[in-house]
Design a protein around this motif. Structure first.
Motif, PDB file in Angstrom:
ATOM      1  N   UNK A  64       5.204   3.743   5.798  1.00 12.95           N
ATOM      2  CA  UNK A  64       5.906   4.306   7.116  1.00 12.95           C
ATOM      3  C   UNK A  64       7.181   4.470   6.857  1.00 12.95           C
ATOM      4  N   UNK A  65       8.119   3.549   6.191  1.00  8.95           N
ATOM      5  CA  UNK A  65       9.485   3.387   6.011  1.00  8.95           C
ATOM      6  C   UNK A  65       9.788   4.516   5.051  1.00  8.95           C
ATOM      7  N   UNK A  69      12.135   9.475   4.311  1.00  5.97           N
ATOM      8  CA  UNK A  69      12.931   9.591   3.053  1.00  5.97           C
ATOM      9  C   UNK A  69      12.471  10.502   2.209  1.00  5.97           C
ATOM     10  N   UNK A  99      -4.918   0.710   4.997  1.00  5.21           N
ATOM     11  CA  UNK A  99      -3.845  -0.284   5.341  1.00  5.21           C
ATOM     12  C   UNK A  99      -2.750  -0.081   6.299  1.00  5.21           C
ATOM     13  N   UNK A 100      -2.147  -1.032   6.951  1.00  9.51           N
ATOM     14  CA  UNK A 100      -1.468  -0.978   8.160  1.00  9.51           C
ATOM     15  C   UNK A 100      -0.155  -0.211   7.971  1.00  9.51           C
ATOM     16  N   UNK A 104       1.918   7.554   8.914  1.00  9.97           N
ATOM     17  CA  UNK A 104       1.027   8.103   9.943  1.00  9.97           C
ATOM     18  C   UNK A 104       0.387   9.403   9.744  1.00  9.97           C
TER      19      UNK A 104
ATOM     20  N   UNK B 139       8.247  -1.627   8.661  1.00  9.71           N
ATOM     21  CA  UNK B 139       8.921  -0.619   8.888  1.00  9.71           C
ATOM     22  C   UNK B 139       9.671  -0.625  10.261  1.00  9.71           C
ATOM     23  N   UNK B 140      10.846  -0.096  10.541  1.00 10.14           N
ATOM     24  CA  UNK B 140      11.824   0.226  11.358  1.00 10.14           C
ATOM     25  C   UNK B 140      11.059   0.816  12.451  1.00 10.14           C
ATOM     26  N   UNK B 141      10.056   1.459  12.400  1.00 14.58           N
ATOM     27  CA  UNK B 141       9.250   2.254  13.563  1.00 14.58           C
ATOM     28  C   UNK B 141       7.976   1.289  13.904  1.00 14.58           C
ATOM     29  N   UNK B 142       7.688   0.289  13.490  1.00 13.68           N
ATOM     30  CA  UNK B 142       6.858  -0.622  13.657  1.00 13.68           C
ATOM     31  C   UNK B 142       6.994  -1.019  15.164  1.00 13.68           C
ATOM     32  N   UNK B 148       0.529  -7.623  11.756  1.00 11.94           N
ATOM     33  CA  UNK B 148      -0.513  -7.061  11.119  1.00 11.94           C
ATOM     34  C   UNK B 148      -1.219  -8.041  10.409  1.00 11.94           C
ATOM     35  N   UNK B 153      -4.966  -8.590  15.163  1.00 11.78           N
ATOM     36  CA  UNK B 153      -4.630  -7.124  14.388  1.00 11.78           C
ATOM     37  C   UNK B 153      -5.987  -6.874  13.861  1.00 11.78           C
ATOM     38  N   UNK B 156      -8.626  -3.186   8.709  1.00 10.17           N
ATOM     39  CA  UNK B 156      -8.942  -1.785   8.766  1.00 10.17           C
ATOM     40  C   UNK B 156      -8.110  -0.718   9.456  1.00 10.17           C
ATOM     41  N   UNK B 157      -7.460  -1.120  10.407  1.00  4.98           N
ATOM     42  CA  UNK B 157      -6.652  -0.302  11.255  1.00  4.98           C
ATOM     43  C   UNK B 157      -5.438   0.198  10.808  1.00  4.98           C
ATOM     44  N   UNK B 158      -5.135   1.760  10.700  1.00  3.44           N
ATOM     45  CA  UNK B 158      -3.800   2.144  10.199  1.00  3.44           C
ATOM     46  C   UNK B 158      -3.009   2.459  11.333  1.00  3.44           C
ATOM     47  N   UNK B 159      -3.140   2.000  12.578  1.00  3.92           N
ATOM     48  CA  UNK B 159      -2.308   2.096  13.743  1.00  3.92           C
ATOM     49  C   UNK B 159      -1.888   0.977  13.978  1.00  3.92           C
TER      50      UNK B 159
END
Lengths: 155, 163
Positions: A64-65, A69, A99-100, A104, B139-142, B148, B153, B156-159
């Motif tokens: 995600x991070x 970039x 993986x989490x 996305x 991540x900054x957007x988490x 997690x 949580x 197997x979730x990627x959301x």
């Protein structure tokens, strides 16, 4: 074939990007560039900035991070440009599929296509891929570029 | 003293005896699985005394801290390395859920700073009086408050919503 493609296929300069790899692909990329396999004899040179590069060697799942970039690095690479997805993670996320922490948008190719749907992307699977496999990927990519893929004709 | 207790006293290394003497009734349980491996269970309220004894007085190194979500509690394991004695002492403590929190070791042990931030990110255990318990590894957007590696949580979730 435009002179830009001719120049790129003559001597593709590469920039190495790690977007969440375990470093094993990176070690194999170094093996590729250093004297044992020595792809510099084919004009493939590692450069220190995407602005000097023709190709991005991308390893890792694209976290995600790292996704924004990677997109910024792609924008900074002058066209025509090629993206090499090095390893199973970069091709398909491999064992980190659900993986989490993955981006996305998807794996590396999806993240790149979000900024350039016509991007030229080469997949080199393996965990890690052998340097021979990477050389084969580069050879196939250069052959496709010389032939002119639909994506390149549009560019 | 029963036979079992005598066996236990004889099996205990000098290190175990010293830790038991220093922590006294704060030790809920202690077991030596191998000559180089000692497990000490304490309540979460006495973690500062544990740090003071093992790190300050006995000169152990804090190798790392690990966290496990046990559904009804979060288990925080402090791994102290005694290099001279060639023994790793794991101090286990259970922090009850919901709202797991424990006193931070970071003011005493600088090396605990980032480890506690990572556990706070991934499992959601809060470390009281930490000098800066900010996001370290996500991540900054988490989204905030989603951990997690906690049981809440969905695996197997990627959301980040966990569904």
């Amino acid at each position: 074939m435009s002179w830009r493609i001719w120049a790129l296929t003559k001597s593709p300069w590469v920039y190495h990007v790690n977007v969440g790899a375990c470093n094993n692909c990176d070690i194999e990329v170094l093996e590729l560039l250093t004297p044992r396999f020595d792809v510099e004899r084919f004009g493939i040179v590692l450069v220190g900035s995407p602005r000097h590069a023709d190709a991005l060697l991308v390893s890792g799942i694209c976290t995600r991070q790292a996704a924004p970039r990677l997109q910024e690095l792609y924008r900074q690479t002058p066209a025509p440009r090629v993206v090499f997805c090095i390893g199973s993670c970069a091709c398909s996320r491999g064992i980190f599929h659900d993986a989490y922490h993955v981006a996305e948008a998807g794996p590396v190719d999806a993240v790149i296509r979000a900024v350039d749907p016509a991007a030229t992307i080469v997949y080199v699977p393996g965990c890690p891929p052998k340097p021979e496999a990477m050389i084969l990927g580069i050879v196939k990519a250069l052959a496709a570029l010389k032939g002119g893929t639909p994506a390149e004709r549009a560019a | 003293m029963t036979v079992d207790e005598m066996h236990q006293a004889a099996a205990e290394q000098p290190l175990a005896a010293r830790i038991r003497a220093g922590l006294k009734e704060r030790v809920a349980a202690m077991r030596q699985t191998r000559p180089n491996r000692l497990f000490v269970e304490v309540g979460p309220a006495s973690i500062l005394e544990v740090g003071a004894l093992l790190f300050r007085q006995m000169g152990a190194r804090l190798a790392t801290i690990s966290g496990v979500d046990l559904r009804d509690a979060v288990e925080i394991n402090y791994h102290f390395a005694f290099d001279r004695e060639a023994c790793v002492v794991t101090v286990k403590t259970r922090v009850p859920k919901p709202d797991p929190h424990i006193e931070s070791l970071a003011p005493m042990i600088a090396g605990a700073n980032w480890i506690e931030r990572e556990i706070n990110d991934l499992i959601g255990c809060r470390f009281e009086h930490h000098p800066g318990l900010e996001r370290l590894i996500l991540a900054d957007t988490w989204p905030a408050g989603v951990h997690p590696l906690s049981r809440e949580f969905a695996a197997g979730s990627s959301s980040p919503s966990g569904v």
